[in-house]
Design a protein around this motif. Structure first.
Motif, short mmCIF file in Angstrom:
data_model
loop_
_atom_site.label_atom_id
_atom_site.label_comp_id
_atom_site.label_asym_id
_atom_site.label_seq_id
_atom_site.Cartn_x
_atom_site.Cartn_y
_atom_site.Cartn_z
N LEU A 72 54.10 23.91 26.09
CA LEU A 72 54.26 25.16 25.54
C LEU A 72 53.79 26.11 26.20
N ASP A 73 52.62 26.10 27.01
CA ASP A 73 52.45 27.31 27.97
C ASP A 73 53.32 27.57 28.94
N THR A 74 54.02 26.56 29.31
CA THR A 74 54.89 26.90 30.37
C THR A 74 56.14 27.47 29.88
N LEU A 75 56.67 27.18 28.32
CA LEU A 75 57.66 27.79 27.98
C LEU A 75 57.10 29.24 27.43
N LEU A 76 56.02 29.38 27.18
CA LEU A 76 55.64 31.00 26.95
C LEU A 76 55.34 31.60 28.30
N TRP A 77 54.57 31.22 29.23
CA TRP A 77 54.04 32.09 30.39
C TRP A 77 54.93 32.01 31.41
N GLU A 78 55.42 30.90 31.63
CA GLU A 78 56.23 30.84 32.93
C GLU A 78 57.85 31.07 32.79
N GLU A 79 58.41 30.26 32.05
CA GLU A 79 59.66 30.32 31.77
C GLU A 79 59.96 31.72 30.87
N ARG A 80 58.99 31.95 29.93
CA ARG A 80 59.19 33.09 29.10
C ARG A 80 60.38 32.97 28.07
N SER A 81 60.62 31.69 27.68
CA SER A 81 61.75 31.50 26.74
C SER A 81 61.20 31.81 25.18
N LEU A 82 59.97 31.69 25.11
CA LEU A 82 59.25 31.92 23.84
C LEU A 82 58.27 33.20 24.13
N PHE A 83 58.01 33.91 23.20
CA PHE A 83 56.82 34.92 23.01
C PHE A 83 56.33 35.05 21.67
N GLU A 84 54.86 35.76 21.64
CA GLU A 84 54.53 35.99 20.51
C GLU A 84 54.96 37.15 19.67
N TYR A 85 54.95 37.09 18.50
CA TYR A 85 55.36 38.27 17.71
C TYR A 85 55.26 37.92 16.21
N TRP A 86 55.52 39.08 15.25
CA TRP A 86 55.31 38.60 13.90
C TRP A 86 56.44 38.18 13.41
N ALA A 87 56.65 37.05 12.96
CA ALA A 87 57.72 36.45 11.92
C ALA A 87 57.40 36.47 10.44
N HIS A 88 57.12 35.37 10.03
CA HIS A 88 56.57 35.03 8.62
C HIS A 88 54.91 35.56 8.72
N ALA A 89 54.23 35.25 9.80
CA ALA A 89 52.79 35.53 10.28
C ALA A 89 52.96 35.77 11.72
N ALA A 90 51.75 35.97 12.51
CA ALA A 90 51.83 36.00 13.95
C ALA A 90 52.12 34.72 14.31
N SER A 91 53.23 34.57 15.05
CA SER A 91 53.86 33.47 15.63
C SER A 91 54.45 33.25 17.11
N ILE A 92 54.63 32.28 17.42
CA ILE A 92 55.39 31.94 18.60
C ILE A 92 56.97 32.01 18.09
N VAL A 93 57.82 32.89 18.87
CA VAL A 93 59.15 33.04 18.46
C VAL A 93 59.93 32.93 19.83
N LEU A 94 61.19 32.80 19.77
CA LEU A 94 62.15 32.66 20.56
C LEU A 94 62.60 33.78 21.42
N THR A 95 62.59 33.91 22.58
CA THR A 95 62.98 35.15 23.33
C THR A 95 64.41 35.59 23.02
N GLU A 96 65.29 34.68 22.85
CA GLU A 96 66.76 34.60 22.54
C GLU A 96 66.67 35.46 21.13
N ASP A 97 65.81 35.64 20.33
CA ASP A 97 65.77 36.30 19.04
C ASP A 97 65.00 37.42 18.98
N TYR A 98 64.70 38.01 20.29
CA TYR A 98 63.85 39.46 20.45
C TYR A 98 64.82 40.32 19.80
#
Length: 414
Positions: A72-98
């Motif tokens: 999960l860290d790899t996808l967040l911080w290295e690939e950056r295909s995920l990022f942290e933002y507010w969805a229904h709460a503070a969440s991990i979301v898809l970068t494609e949904d930016y």
């Protein structure tokens, strides 16, 4: 394709579970498997409580089984295909949904009212401080909050925990507006970076969508994560309460046959209200009547399947509330309770605690719903799920409280 469909409550529940990837077969416990799950869920709630494990890791475990959390860290911080933002709460979301999350960024602080006006006034009074943070991040790269000087002109005043925590407040509001992103973590300490620096090269910040197009896309993603849903359910999921003009957009999607009205009923009950299913999930619904592969697992109290408490109670007749902030003497079930998903039913909950110092996974109690048959097959399925979770957590021993286990199950724990 028919303009309207009918299904049963049982199949509606199964579709919801399948869309949440909580039936068999499981996705692979790999980075690709996590991506696959995220394509279904669209968001993964963040929460720091670790009485068992942090919820973002538990939600994935419920779907993948044992996996390496470093993926999960790899996808967040290295690939950056995920990022942290507010969805229904503070969440991990898809970068494609930016682009979909930019609706909140563009409108933050959201709406009128005294509170949001107070935020706007505070931000305006401290614009020089905001610019200072942007300059620091542009020159130095990611920084944690404790590396940023407090240069506020007007301090943040509050009767709560955030009184005079000016750096944290400014970073939080800049995050809400999309100026900055979480670029890494050291423990729970966030590393902040400019959004333009942290977004991957393949993402174009010029991909601005209109409000209607954002809702058009987000509503479909919400519905696909839910399986079947009412307008209220769609509005309460994924980008919660950020669906302006939703009724008209749903009507547009129906007219285009992207979503289809569906009745949910059997010989004894009809679910009230207008329900919808996405056209792309109709074949899955049809297959579930013949090819249902159930499994038994434990759910985080913040799991996506049950994060809408009213929907959970209506669809599964399962009342669930988190008791973390309830005084111990007043708790009905426990501090960090995990619901038990058994096939297409929520049959109970367990009250566990992981003691990392001793390596003991404590099961303080197992509570079954009144209509759950405490038979041998159910007992073995639940105990196996507990053992699998304990192994994932690295527990060396599972310790059951003998006073908290259904008497008929005691022989299975010997």
């Amino acid at each position: 394709m028919s303009q309207s469909l009918t299904t049963t409550p049982t199949l509606a529940r199964r579709l919801a579970i399948a869309c949440q990837r909580l039936n068999n077969p499981k996705p692979a416990p790999t980075p690709d498997g996590i991506r696959e799950v995220m394509q279904n869920l669209r968001c993964l709630q963040l929460d720091p409580i670790r009485a068992v494990e942090r919820t973002q890791y538990l939600v994935l475990w419920s779907r993948l089984g044992p996996y390496d959390v470093k993926h999960l860290d790899t996808l967040l911080w290295e690939e950056r295909s995920l990022f942290e933002y507010w969805a229904h709460a503070a969440s991990i979301v898809l970068t494609e949904d930016y682009p979909l999350h930019q609706l909140r960024m563009r409108q933050f602080p959201l709406g009128g009212g005294t509170w949001n006006q107070r935020i706007r006034d505070w931000l305006a009074a401290n614009e020089s401080f905001r610019q200072h943070i942007i300059e620091r991040l542009a020159e130095e790269g990611p920084l944690s909050s404790n590396k940023i000087d407090d240069l506020t002109v007007v301090p943040w005043e509050s009767s709560g925990w955030n009184h005079n925590r000016n750096v944290g407040q400014m970073l939080s509001y800049m995050w809400g507006q999309g100026d900055i992103m979480v670029a890494g973590r050291r423990g729970l300490q966030k590393q902040w970076a400019l959004a333009e620096h942290h977004l991957p090269d393949w993402y174009s910040q010029d991909a601005l969508l209109s409000e209607n197009e954002i809702v058009y896309q987000a509503a479909q993603k919400s519905l696909r994560a839910l399986g079947v849903a009412t307008t209220k359910h769609i509005d309460n999921h994924f980008t919660r309460n950020r669906y302006p003009n939703l009724a008209n957009i749903l009507a547009e999607l129906v007219a285009e046959q992207r979503i289809i009205p569906i009745s949910v009923q059997d010989d004894t009950v009809t679910w009230p209200g207008q329900w919808y299913i996405h056209a792309d999930d109709v074949s899955l619904l049809e297959n579930l009547s013949q090819d249902w592969q159930p499994r038994t697992t434990l759910l985080s109290p913040f799991d996506n399947l049950i994060c809408d408490r009213d929907r959970t109670e209506f669809m599964w007749d399962f009342y669930f509330r988190i008791e973390i902030y309830v005084p111990k003497a007043k708790r009905q079930y426990g501090y960090y309770v995990l619901p038990i998903l058994h096939g297409d039913q929520l049959i109970g909950r367990i009250d566990p605690r992981m003691d990392r110092k001793t390596g003991i996974f404590h099961v303080n109690a197992i509570y079954l719903e009144p209509d759950t048959a405490p038979d041998a097959a159910t007992a073995q399925a639940v105990i196996t799920a507990i053992e699998q979770l304990a192994k994932f957590l690295g527990a060396e021993i599972i310790q059951y409280n003998p006073d908290g286990i259904p008497v008929i199950w005691e022989k299975f724990l010997e």
